[in-house]
Write a protein that holds these residues in place. Structure first.
Motif, short mmCIF file in Angstrom:
data_model
loop_
_atom_site.label_atom_id
_atom_site.label_comp_id
_atom_site.label_asym_id
_atom_site.label_seq_id
_atom_site.Cartn_x
_atom_site.Cartn_y
_atom_site.Cartn_z
N GLN A 205 18.95 43.64 -26.41
CA GLN A 205 18.01 43.44 -25.37
C GLN A 205 16.79 42.38 -25.72
OE1 GLN A 205 16.23 46.74 -23.59
NE2 GLN A 205 14.90 47.05 -25.09
N GLU A 206 16.80 41.93 -26.89
CA GLU A 206 15.76 41.26 -27.32
C GLU A 206 16.29 39.80 -26.81
OE1 GLU A 206 13.10 38.75 -28.91
OE2 GLU A 206 12.96 40.72 -29.24
N PRO A 207 15.10 39.28 -25.98
CA PRO A 207 15.48 37.97 -25.37
C PRO A 207 15.81 36.75 -26.19
CG PRO A 207 13.49 38.87 -24.35
CD PRO A 207 13.72 39.71 -25.81
N ARG A 208 15.57 36.85 -27.30
CA ARG A 208 15.99 35.67 -28.34
C ARG A 208 17.04 35.80 -29.15
NH1 ARG A 208 10.93 35.21 -32.13
NH2 ARG A 208 11.13 37.60 -31.88
N PHE A 209 17.86 37.19 -28.77
CA PHE A 209 19.14 37.42 -29.56
C PHE A 209 20.05 36.56 -29.28
CE2 PHE A 209 23.27 39.69 -29.74
CZ PHE A 209 23.13 40.08 -31.08
N LEU A 210 20.47 36.11 -28.14
CA LEU A 210 21.56 35.30 -27.66
C LEU A 210 21.24 33.75 -28.27
CD1 LEU A 210 24.43 34.78 -26.37
CD2 LEU A 210 23.15 34.30 -24.20
N LYS A 211 20.07 33.38 -28.25
CA LYS A 211 19.66 31.96 -28.63
C LYS A 211 19.99 31.88 -30.24
CE LYS A 211 16.57 30.97 -25.10
NZ LYS A 211 14.99 30.56 -24.77
N ALA A 212 19.55 33.05 -30.87
CA ALA A 212 19.70 33.17 -32.43
C ALA A 212 21.06 33.52 -32.84
CB ALA A 212 18.61 34.51 -33.17
N LEU A 213 21.91 33.90 -32.20
CA LEU A 213 23.29 34.11 -32.67
C LEU A 213 23.85 32.71 -32.37
CD1 LEU A 213 25.70 35.88 -32.96
CD2 LEU A 213 26.02 36.14 -30.62
N LEU A 214 23.61 32.19 -31.18
CA LEU A 214 24.21 30.57 -31.23
C LEU A 214 23.68 29.72 -32.24
CD1 LEU A 214 23.85 30.20 -27.16
CD2 LEU A 214 25.82 30.83 -28.52
N VAL A 215 22.38 29.90 -32.51
CA VAL A 215 22.09 29.18 -33.72
C VAL A 215 22.60 29.41 -35.03
CG1 VAL A 215 19.89 28.55 -35.19
CG2 VAL A 215 19.64 28.60 -32.67
N THR A 216 23.03 30.75 -35.26
CA THR A 216 24.05 31.03 -36.46
C THR A 216 25.10 30.49 -36.38
OG1 THR A 216 22.27 32.89 -36.94
CG2 THR A 216 24.64 32.89 -37.68
N VAL A 217 25.78 30.66 -35.19
CA VAL A 217 27.33 30.12 -35.00
C VAL A 217 27.29 28.52 -35.34
CG1 VAL A 217 29.10 29.76 -33.37
CG2 VAL A 217 28.02 31.93 -33.50
N PHE A 218 26.13 27.83 -34.80
CA PHE A 218 26.18 26.48 -35.15
C PHE A 218 26.02 26.10 -36.51
CE2 PHE A 218 23.48 22.63 -35.78
CZ PHE A 218 24.27 21.66 -35.13
N VAL A 219 25.15 26.81 -37.14
CA VAL A 219 24.93 26.56 -38.50
C VAL A 219 26.16 26.94 -39.35
CG1 VAL A 219 23.34 27.23 -40.48
CG2 VAL A 219 22.33 26.91 -38.50
N THR A 220 26.76 28.03 -39.00
CA THR A 220 27.83 28.37 -39.75
C THR A 220 29.05 27.52 -39.53
OG1 THR A 220 27.38 30.62 -39.56
CG2 THR A 220 29.62 30.26 -40.20
N VAL A 221 29.36 27.07 -38.31
CA VAL A 221 30.37 26.07 -38.07
C VAL A 221 30.40 24.76 -38.51
CG1 VAL A 221 31.72 24.95 -36.24
CG2 VAL A 221 31.37 27.27 -36.06
#
Length: 303
Positions: free
Chosen positions: A76-92
């Motif tokens: 429920q942290e508001p930044r969780f989804l954004k942080a997840l997308l950032v990590t997916v981008f960095v990983t891929v």
């Protein structure tokens, strides 16, 4: 009249009994397996537990309750989804850049006729033991205008020296006849690399890709160091922030009432953070397992 041919019955092969040494070895391996799995099992159960159950027992073996409060607090942290997308981008993107630079560089450096190869290899190995320091590193990224850019978590770590050396050692084991036959057919160096060398190197590529993907998924240091925009933090950095600031969040006057009533145990949150950060990348292992055993040893045998 031909004499009857007598066939002798073949004696049954009896399975040999296990020696005491084999039994001891199996018991030791079984204990080591349990000792390896138990911490992960304990972490998973504690992440689904509640504060009362965690407080009663340090080693949580038998699940008595299922509580998703820790995961609810993280998600429920508001930044969780954004942080997840950032990590997916960095990983891929990061893994793709890592493989491109590492494979092409290793292929060139594996050629003995390359002029200046030893000097280049000496400079590359030098970076394994020495670096310019944190302040010059930060100033370099600032001059390259990479502050608050996702590329700051991709470009500075485009090559891992150890992985590069592994790739070089593998490319040297490929028979030269394969490349020579391709050159006779009119193929250039890029075509030889893409059509001849890389298909042979699938186990090694899969292993190095897995190593790089884990490194990029766990990226947090560059995010904390170079990201002043909190919306650009990677997942690992956000989880670290949630973990370190948990006590302040719950005790703050402006904290959400639902969070205060949750009564999360600090150990619950720690274990949930471990699961959230490790589970997605762990799902890659089954798909690369058939290459991993062979690829992790590839290049270790000198040709």
């Amino acid at each position: 009249m031909e004499p009857a041919v007598q066939t002798q019955a073949q004696p049954k092969v009896k399975r040999g009994k296990r020696s005491p040494v084999d039994i001891v070895i199996h018991l030791v391996l079984a204990l080591l397996t349990i000792a390896t799995i138990l911490p992960f099992y304990n972490v998973l159960l504690m992440s689904f537990s509640n504060s009362v159950a965690v407080s009663k027992q340090l080693i949580y073996l038998v699940p008595t309750v299922v509580d998703l409060s820790a995961y609810h607090y993280i998600i429920q942290e508001p930044r969780f989804l954004k942080a997840l997308l950032v990590t997916v981008f960095v990983t891929v993107v990061g893994t793709a850049v890592n493989l491109t630079v590492t494979l092409t560089g290793a292929y060139v450096l594996s050629k003995t006729g390359y002029p200046g190869r030893r000097a280049v290899m000496a400079l590359i190995i030098f970076t394994m033991f020495f670096n310019g320091g944190l302040i010059p590193y930060y100033l370099t990224m600032k001059n390259l205008h990479l502050i608050n850019s996702l590329l700051v978590m991709v470009l500075p770590v485009a090559v891992n020296t150890f992985y590069l050396i592994i790739c070089i050692a593998f490319f040297r084991t490929i028979p030269a006849a394969l490349e020579e036959s391709a050159k006779i057919d009119g193929a250039n160096d890029i075509q030889i690399l893409v059509r001849v060398v890389l298909p042979v190197a699938k186990p090694m590529i899969a292993t190095i890709a897995l190593f790089y993907a884990v490194d990029r998924w766990n990226e947090w240091w560059n995010g904390v160091l170079f990201m002043t925009n909190v919306n650009l933090l990677p997942l690992q950095a956000l989880l670290r922030e949630l973990l370190t600031n948990y006590a302040q969040v719950l005790s703050s006057i402006n904290a959400n009432i639902s969070l205060q009533n949750t009564d999360l145990h600090p150990e619950m949150l720690k274990m949930a953070v471990v699961v959230v950060s490790a589970l997605p990348i762990a799902c890659l292992y089954p798909f690369l397992q058939k290459y991993f055993t062979k690829g992790v040893m590839i290049g270790s045998i000198k040709g």
